[in-house]
Design an enzyme around this catalytic site. Structure first.
Site, PDB file in Angstrom:
ATOM      1  N   SER A  27       2.672   5.331   0.645  1.00 13.42           N
ATOM      2  CA  SER A  27       3.235   6.550   0.039  1.00 13.42           C
ATOM      3  C   SER A  27       2.905   6.715  -1.434  1.00 13.42           C
ATOM      4  CB  SER A  27       4.756   6.569   0.229  1.00 13.42           C
ATOM      5  OG  SER A  27       5.345   5.341  -0.153  1.00 13.42           O
ATOM      6  N   ILE A  31      -0.576  12.315   1.960  1.00 16.17           N
ATOM      7  CA  ILE A  31       0.508  12.736   2.846  1.00 16.17           C
ATOM      8  C   ILE A  31       1.746  11.881   2.619  1.00 16.17           C
ATOM      9  CG2 ILE A  31       1.252  12.853   5.254  1.00 16.17           C
ATOM     10  CD1 ILE A  31      -1.597  13.669   5.997  1.00 16.17           C
ATOM     11  N   GLY A  32       1.563  10.568   2.473  1.00 15.46           N
ATOM     12  CA  GLY A  32       2.699   9.684   2.284  1.00 15.46           C
ATOM     13  C   GLY A  32       3.497  10.013   1.038  1.00 15.46           C
ATOM     14  N   TYR A 166     -10.987   4.986  14.585  1.00 11.17           N
ATOM     15  CA  TYR A 166      -9.830   5.664  13.990  1.00 11.17           C
ATOM     16  C   TYR A 166      -9.072   6.443  15.063  1.00 11.17           C
ATOM     17  CZ  TYR A 166      -7.214   9.158  11.303  1.00 11.17           C
ATOM     18  OH  TYR A 166      -6.221   9.977  10.804  1.00 11.17           O
TER      19      TYR A 166
END
Length: 276
Positions: A27, A31-32, A166
């Site tokens: 984070s 996005i985190g 992935y």
């Protein structure tokens, strides 16, 4: 308290996250970070995680500047390692919300993906969430409340040929999330996955900038070409912002989302051609 504005009426929505403790892995950026920021703005206490103390400290300072008096903690730990995950669990033995956001990605031809690559991607992208979920899920059940969210990807449904390893991990996350959710029947604990589409995260921005520089063009051209050649099914036709994904995740973290459990929530910009 968040304010959602329509053209006619301002609507106040309280996600009821005050006094909830949320661990968001990976984070310090992207996005985190946006998820941590969204939850902090809703009054949740946040545990910021990244691989280095420098990045953790920088993210905490940025969050405090953005949110003000938010209750923010941090710990540097490489959660792709079982021993590092154990250290984080020892320091923070109980949380109300776990957001498994940590992930790595790279573009590599399938024939060149080594055994070491496969195992590394599985350790970081899948096992980090498995280890944390295995620890925190029982205490959530004992309290009869909790939220676990895996940040998967549209690549878990439409495996990209340019990064099969992935995509495999993102599909695995969907299976793990659904299986964990099956064990929460009759409780107020939910386990879900959120599937972003191509998002302007730190890693993708670096990729776009390098591509633009190598071709002596601009980001807008690279973005248009990406959606024309690599994600032509996108309805959004642009990279999503990290804040757009964070808004979806914040709601799934909320007590208001109690009817959503075992779900793969698509926030993919319409990339996946499916009605299910």
């Amino acid at each position: 308290m968040s304010i959602v504005r329509s053209n006619r009426y301002p609507i106040s929505v309280d996600l009821q996250l005050k006094k909830k403790l949320a661990l968001v892995t990976g984070s310090t950026a992207g996005i985190g970070y946006s998820i941590a920021e969204a939850l902090a703005k809703e009054g949740a206490s946040i545990i910021v995680n990244g691989r280095t103390q420098e990045r953790v400290d920088r993210a905490i300072a940025k969050l405090r500047e953005s949110v003000g008096s938010a209750d923010i903690h941090g710990m540097a730990a490489d959660l792709g390692s079982a021993s590092e995950a154990a250290k984080l669990i020892e320091r923070f033995p109980d949380v109300d919300i776990l957001v498994n956001n940590l992930a790595i990605f790279e573009m590599k031809p399938f024939e060149q993906i080594s055994d070491e690559d496969w195992l590394r991607f599985f350790e970081v992208n899948v096992m980090s969430g498995v280890r944390l979920g295995r620890h925190y899920l029982p205490s959530m059940k004992n309290k009869n409340w909790g939220r676990i969210i895996f940040i998967s990807s549209e690549s878990g449904l439409q495996i990209p040929g340019e990064m099969v390893h992935y995509g495999m991990t993102k599909t695995a996350q969907l299976a793990v999330a659904r299986g964990m959710a099956e064990t929460t029947a009759g409780t107020n604990v939910t386990v879900n996955a959120v599937l972003p589409g191509p998002t302007a995260s730190e890693g993708l921005n670096t990729f776009v900038d390098r591509a633009a520089a190598s071709r002596n063009t601009d980001r807008q051209t690279i973005e248009k070409e990406f959606f024309r050649s690599m994600r032509p099914s996108s309805l959004l036709k642009r990279f999503e912002t990290t804040e757009e994904i964070a808004a979806v995740v914040a709601f799934i973290c909320s007590p208001l989302s109690s009817a959503i459990n075992g779900a793969a929530v698509r926030a993919d910009g319409g990339v996946v051609r499916s009605i299910g």
